[in-house]
Design a protein around this motif. Sequence first.
Motif, PDB file in Angstrom:
ATOM      1  N   THR A  89      34.580  40.469  42.777  1.00 12.82           N
ATOM      2  CA  THR A  89      35.066  40.962  41.892  1.00 12.82           C
ATOM      3  C   THR A  89      36.167  39.928  41.213  1.00 12.82           C
ATOM      4  N   PRO A  90      36.586  40.312  39.803  1.00  8.96           N
ATOM      5  CA  PRO A  90      37.425  39.245  39.295  1.00  8.96           C
ATOM      6  C   PRO A  90      38.928  39.629  39.589  1.00  8.96           C
ATOM      7  N   SER A  91      39.201  40.772  40.274  1.00 10.99           N
ATOM      8  CA  SER A  91      40.579  40.815  40.711  1.00 10.99           C
ATOM      9  C   SER A  91      40.482  40.101  42.106  1.00 10.99           C
ATOM     10  N   HIS A  92      39.688  40.248  43.005  1.00  8.14           N
ATOM     11  CA  HIS A  92      39.534  39.475  44.286  1.00  8.14           C
ATOM     12  C   HIS A  92      39.500  38.076  43.840  1.00  8.14           C
ATOM     13  N   ARG A  93      38.917  37.663  42.726  1.00 12.33           N
ATOM     14  CA  ARG A  93      38.574  36.033  42.503  1.00 12.33           C
ATOM     15  C   ARG A  93      40.058  35.747  42.236  1.00 12.33           C
ATOM     16  N   ARG A  94      40.592  36.264  41.463  1.00 11.85           N
ATOM     17  CA  ARG A  94      42.303  35.867  40.992  1.00 11.85           C
ATOM     18  C   ARG A  94      42.959  35.936  42.189  1.00 11.85           C
ATOM     19  N   LEU A  95      42.877  36.868  42.966  1.00 10.76           N
ATOM     20  CA  LEU A  95      43.879  36.998  44.376  1.00 10.76           C
ATOM     21  C   LEU A  95      43.497  35.837  45.145  1.00 10.76           C
ATOM     22  N   ASN A 149      44.672  32.502  43.617  1.00  2.95           N
ATOM     23  CA  ASN A 149      46.061  32.394  43.398  1.00  2.95           C
ATOM     24  C   ASN A 149      46.457  32.131  44.798  1.00  2.95           C
ATOM     25  N   MET A 162      36.967  41.091  51.722  1.00  6.53           N
ATOM     26  CA  MET A 162      37.198  40.587  50.304  1.00  6.53           C
ATOM     27  C   MET A 162      36.612  39.373  50.062  1.00  6.53           C
ATOM     28  N   ARG A 177      38.009  30.489  40.855  1.00 11.68           N
ATOM     29  CA  ARG A 177      38.602  31.036  39.672  1.00 11.68           C
ATOM     30  C   ARG A 177      37.496  31.049  38.638  1.00 11.68           C
TER      31      ARG A 177
END
Length: 358
Positions: A12-18, A21, A125, A190
């Motif tokens: 998911t995009p949120s998991h990729r960002r987390l 980062n 995740m 990312r």
Amino acid sequence: MSSSLPRYADMTPSHRRLISNWLFLLCFMLLGMIAIGGVTRLTGSGLSIMDWQPVSGFIPPLSHAEWERLFALYQTIPQYHLQHEGFGLEGFQRIFWAEWTHRFWGRLMGLVLLLPLIWFTIRGMITRALAVRLFVFFILGAMQGAIGWFMVASGFRPDSTAVEPVRLVLHLSAALALYLAILWTALSIRWPTPQVVAPSANGTRTKRLVWLALCLICITIIAGGFTAGTHAGFVYNTFPLMDGHLIPADYARLSPFWMNLVDNKAAIQFDHRLLATLTALSIGAILLVGLRSTNLGNKAHNAIMLLGWAVLIQYALGVTTLLLVVPVWAGAVHQTFAAVLLGVMLYTLHCLRGQRAG
């Protein structure tokens, strides 16, 4: 370094960002580790801790008796008698804290990698394949600590005040290899899907030139490690000539010839200068060819421009460090920014993944 795998795109995009980062944070910490290592080397602090305690070493000396014990150990090695004899407990504490910080930072990085990795794996995740890759990074980081001790132990030999240059280069190279692996993984998570662009001759040439520059900068950093390990930066502190010559007169004074590459300060410094110049010229070629290609995309064009600025800064730092006769701040910044330049180059290559042969 392979192309991004489809499993990253499935996150998911949120998991990729987390996750990315988190890995970018680890890369930033690695840069800090390289900077602290530079300070440790330039201040002669690396031999101040005589024992290797991977776990209990987290805790610094808490009593005067412990400080006295560690100082007594340090007084048994040649560096103390040849370089620091008589500087007392206070002087020992100054060099001790630099080396302790270096080791503490490495242990902290291990926790920053391992603990979130366990949490992300339990929560599902990240995929199993990614979890295995990141655990391998943790193992490699632990091995880097062992390589560090292998390097430090070489400084305990008779008549020595520093570690062996070959072991220093091995320690630095292993750190940079881990940095590149983590950074490529973070970039791929990312931005998992490469931007496919129309084939073009300039695009193909640009990608090949970036690969060439990447190889050159890696060799240049290795040469820089020998420059640091042999203290070759403290001689011939003029630029661009070396004692009035483009090539120093005693470049080939050792026999067999290959010994000059690792044990002759004049040759070592000249090789580092030459490789740095070739790296800068190769990046100049990337700018000339890449910016003329109209179908690489804005992201790749911006990366190429950033690469141009980065190499200018690094080259200027190198010349400044040389002319000032290697002050601690300049030497540490020059060493650290070499890793920054390497990271920018890897980012540029990552932006060019979608470039097909033209």
